[in-house]
Enzyme design. Sequence first.
Site, PDB file in Angstrom:
ATOM      1  N   GLY B  21       0.815  -1.213   0.000  1.00  0.00           N
ATOM      2  CA  GLY B  21       0.000   0.000   0.000  1.00  0.00           C
ATOM      3  C   GLY B  21       0.848   1.261   0.000  1.00  0.00           C
ATOM      4  N   VAL B  86       7.314   4.393  13.794  1.00  0.00           N
ATOM      5  CA  VAL B  86       6.265   5.361  14.134  1.00  0.00           C
ATOM      6  C   VAL B  86       5.674   4.950  15.476  1.00  0.00           C
ATOM      7  CG1 VAL B  86       4.006   6.248  13.456  1.00  0.00           C
ATOM      8  CG2 VAL B  86       5.776   5.878  11.727  1.00  0.00           C
ATOM      9  N   GLU B 177      -0.115 -22.861   0.759  1.00  0.00           N
ATOM     10  CA  GLU B 177       1.188 -22.762   0.100  1.00  0.00           C
ATOM     11  C   GLU B 177       2.305 -23.256   1.024  1.00  0.00           C
ATOM     12  OE1 GLU B 177       1.138 -18.641  -1.243  1.00  0.00           O
ATOM     13  OE2 GLU B 177       0.172 -19.258  -3.113  1.00  0.00           O
ATOM     14  N   ALA B 325      -2.743  -8.525  -1.448  1.00  0.00           N
ATOM     15  CA  ALA B 325      -1.814  -7.556  -2.039  1.00  0.00           C
ATOM     16  C   ALA B 325      -2.515  -6.622  -3.025  1.00  0.00           C
ATOM     17  CB  ALA B 325      -0.671  -8.305  -2.736  1.00  0.00           C
TER      18      ALA B 325
END
Lengths: 429, 429
Positions: B21, B86, B177, B325
């Site tokens: 993002g 942050v 996976e 994603a």
Amino acid sequence: MTARGPAPERSQVVVVGAGFGGIAATRHLAGRDDVDVTIVDQHNFHTFLPLLYQVATAGLEPADVAYPVRTIFGRAANVTFRHAQVVGFDLVGRRVRLAGGDDLAYDHLVVASGAAAQFFGIDGAAAHALPLYTLGDARRLRNRLLTVLETADAHPETVDDGAPVFVVVGAGPTGVETAGALVELLEVCVRHDRLRIDAARTRVVLVDAGSRVLAGFDPVASRYADETLRDRGVELRLETPVASVAPDGVLLASGERLRADAVVWAAGLTLDGTLAATLPGGQAPGGRVTVGDDLSLTAHPEVFVVGDAAAVPRGPGGEPCPQVAQVAIQSGGHAARQVLADLAGAPRTAFTYFDKGIMATIGRRAAVAQFPRGPIVRGTLGWLGWLGLHLVYLIGFRGRIKVLVNWCWRYLDWPSGPRLIVGDAESDP
Amino acid sequence: MTARGPAPERSQVVVVGAGFGGIAATRHLAGRDDVDVTIVDQHNFHTFLPLLYQVATAGLEPADVAYPVRTIFGRAANVTFRHAQVVGFDLVGRRVRLAGGDDLAYDHLVVASGAAAQFFGIDGAAAHALPLYTLGDARRLRNRLLTVLETADAHPETVDDGAPVFVVVGAGPTGVETAGALVELLEVCVRHDRLRIDAARTRVVLVDAGSRVLAGFDPVASRYADETLRDRGVELRLETPVASVAPDGVLLASGERLRADAVVWAAGLTLDGTLAATLPGGQAPGGRVTVGDDLSLTAHPEVFVVGDAAAVPRGPGGEPCPQVAQVAIQSGGHAARQVLADLAGAPRTAFTYFDKGIMATIGRRAAVAQFPRGPIVRGTLGWLGWLGLHLVYLIGFRGRIKVLVNWCWRYLDWPSGPRLIVGDAESDP
């Protein structure tokens, strides 16, 4: 107790350490049907030490210079890898004790456990300087260097003159190669990563108590390295002993303080504090284990010590060899041949070092190679030779291809590269 | 205090997080002359999360899926990377607070800080199961898996039946996976590394509370994945909720105990405990931040939340998108477009998700890809599509080449590979 009892008819060899010496010894014994070899290491990989400085300076990735031990001996049915830490030797009972309580019985033992960074008792050195002898060292050093650069970018006001200072202590091959690569790392970071650092004011200082760089080389080679380092912006401080190391720099014996954001320690090796130092027979210079001409312990001829851990004689009764890869490879092989001689009932032979020459690179297209009774090759030709020889000695076709590609990439100056801070102290969210 | 005051005439954008993002938002703003972008992350690299399971199962190296943020934006003069954590948002004062005391002023803020593993309050899960959401997670999981295999080789008597058991909790794409890759890792280790493990008795168990694998996919795709996983030796335990996790295994809600040498946690994501959870405006399912149709906070239209951290609506007033994603990439880009609309005095627009399809691989030459209103592609063709698409989305030409080479190598079954145990807890001598 032993995890598996030895089959009585096959001789049992335990090799401690998967560095150059241990791998060479094991390779000589691999594939035979009269001997079982167990190679023990606390890491499951072999590290190609000559390229460690490239990992530390973000030119190569850790996996480029590390190779799984199991992969090396995957086809040798008589070789077993044991991923364990060795905690002691029972030379009388002929057993190697492992962390966790297991032990391994042997008929012959090859100790190839390497050495450790030598801080010479200099105050603060062990605590604040960063050695470069293991893959973990290289990763820690890289994380520190890249973090220093990120901090300088974020807070130029906290760094004197707005530029980082890196001090390298020790002007042997490791120190020279690291200093040369640090200059290149700074260039790449400022040019491609646009770090807000005044490139003209960054400093890479190479400090040594001796009077010339590459003291083990011919003076002609030293002079070339000296000039090339200075040309590329490395500050050379020779005849400059270090008195102490602090978190923010180095105090020189002269009383001068050298501010530093990171201190790389490439000043030498010792056996102090390592397991091999507990072996009997006396200690040679650097704390190394004294061995006989056949590389075995006098009191225990079934025990060989090779590589950096041993004072390997150049020849019968000779001076100790330097602690370099070639000596480890040749002494490991020699120990294995003595084991086979014992099995065959043949006499043992004395070790003789075959000096293939020494070389060091100073950065992009500059290296120096010195051959015994031969020419000194330098500049681009030396660099190509250095590159080719290191590729040849890297284990595994895949590793060679990867390192070659990484080098080409860097040489062509493409901006990507493994400048990742993947730290030990990293806390992942 | 701010490290550098903003130039008054350029709008200041801060992007928190260098995942899909944050990178997408920054890319949309890179190279412009009316806006300065500062992208902040506690890591100096972007991680390609869809291939993290390959790092965890020793198919790829960490550097194959991580890419330095500075390299991505090396040519964009208006983008600054800040390597920092942050620690808070001052939405009224329009500042992002960083660890160490600095803060960054903004005119627009894009929060793309991701999520964290969701343990659903299951007893022992956070302590003993291994999540797979960050590069650090992948390294820790790989070290655990390889260490389990080494221990089983050294001490078959301590492992029930002499073979390791791996449990994967959660049968979404990550779990499927990982389970598929674990079977392949075991094969490689037994065949090439000659681990003394009874391959027929090793177990990979995939546990899920739901009634089918890949619950977000079409039932046809689920059925294919189900059959392929079972064919390859994965034990599927569906409709099987987990009650608790212990160091030595999993207690199922049925009361059955499942012994395990490692428990992989792929059960879901949450914002609980993350910084984004402190943002106002209410929490959507999974703890995600509720955002308006333009992806901004209602009370602070200058703040956008995108990717896994936000309940990104599929369209105006729509249901939240899944945390994948594509949603992060598209929502990051949308937030950047809204910033540009504000600067141009143009009206904002609502986000609409463009579903490009979903895919999951089950191992060698088996994957399933599902396109909206299109066919379900599976088997070798699905696998090639999966491979190609992931290569396209990897950042950087060099990264693509390296991953392709690594895959070819593995596909051709050449024995070398990055099976290195380079651990956090490793103590280097």
